[in-house]
Write a protein that holds these residues in place. Structure first.
Motif, short mmCIF file in Angstrom:
data_model
loop_
_atom_site.label_atom_id
_atom_site.label_comp_id
_atom_site.label_asym_id
_atom_site.label_seq_id
_atom_site.Cartn_x
_atom_site.Cartn_y
_atom_site.Cartn_z
N PRO A 20 -16.43 41.24 17.65
CA PRO A 20 -17.55 40.29 17.58
C PRO A 20 -18.32 40.20 18.90
O PRO A 20 -17.78 40.41 19.97
N VAL A 38 -19.88 38.75 22.04
CA VAL A 38 -19.66 37.64 22.97
C VAL A 38 -20.95 36.85 23.12
O VAL A 38 -20.94 35.61 23.16
N ALA A 65 -16.55 33.99 25.40
CA ALA A 65 -17.64 33.03 25.20
C ALA A 65 -17.22 31.62 25.62
O ALA A 65 -17.98 30.91 26.28
N LYS A 66 -16.02 31.24 25.25
CA LYS A 66 -15.54 29.89 25.59
C LYS A 66 -15.34 29.75 27.10
O LYS A 66 -15.68 28.72 27.68
N SER A 68 -10.87 33.56 25.67
CA SER A 68 -11.99 33.94 24.83
C SER A 68 -13.24 33.99 25.70
O SER A 68 -13.64 32.97 26.26
N ASP A 111 -23.18 29.69 20.53
CA ASP A 111 -22.59 28.59 19.76
C ASP A 111 -21.75 27.66 20.62
O ASP A 111 -21.35 26.59 20.15
N HIS A 112 -21.48 28.02 21.88
CA HIS A 112 -20.59 27.22 22.72
C HIS A 112 -21.26 26.61 23.94
O HIS A 112 -20.58 25.93 24.72
N ASP A 133 -23.44 36.39 20.95
CA ASP A 133 -23.66 35.52 19.79
C ASP A 133 -22.74 34.32 19.82
O ASP A 133 -23.15 33.18 19.56
N ASP A 134 -21.47 34.55 20.15
CA ASP A 134 -20.48 33.47 20.21
C ASP A 134 -20.84 32.48 21.32
O ASP A 134 -20.70 31.27 21.16
#
Length: 140
Positions: free
Chosen positions: A119, A121, A88-89, A86, A127-128, A123-124
């Motif tokens: 979605p 990346v 973002a992660k 993923s 959050d991470h 924005d995600d």
């Protein structure tokens, strides 16, 4: 705020040149250690195919090599990283493990419907990570 390490996340998209230009400015201004990350993009069911995974990883390596060359032309020495997962992660985890003080990433402008199917990346990522993120807006 002192910036000693920067993670530049690129995917070879339309905004890659702008992301690298801004990352170059930041790296030179702060004499920061610079890392380039490209996350191999293996969509859904293609992940079950060894050929699809290999092709995605090879493309990611090519994008990372091109980014290193572009940074080097501007006087910035960087290390490259290629990973699966993923985006973002992966970006957040690598920034943490490298002790980065800044993440530089691009952003694609998309419709609401587009975001449902693909979605953001960026924005995600927000959050991470607790690391500051410098976002380079893409063309509209």
């Amino acid at each position: 705020m002192a910036i000693s390490a920067i993670l530049v996340a690129v995917d070879g998209g339309h905004d890659t040149d702008q992301v690298l230009a801004l990352a170059t400015s930041m790296a030179l201004a702060f004499s920061a250690k610079t890392h380039v990350l490209t996350v191999a993009d293996v969509p859904g069911m293609a992940a079950t195919s060894d050929l699809a995974v290999e092709a995605s990883e090879e493309r990611a390596r090519q994008v990372a090599r091109a980014a290193l060359e572009r940074l080097a032309e501007s006087g910035v020495t960087a290390e490259s990283h290629v990973a699966d997962g993923s985006p973002a992660k992966v970006i957040a985890a690598l920034a943490r493990s490298l002790g980065c003080d800044l993440i530089v990433i691009g952003h694609r402008h998309m419709s609401l419907l587009g975001r449902v199917f693909d979605p953001s990346v960026c924005d995600d990522l927000l959050d991470h990570t607790s690391c500051p993120v410098l976002v380079v807006p893409g063309s509209q």
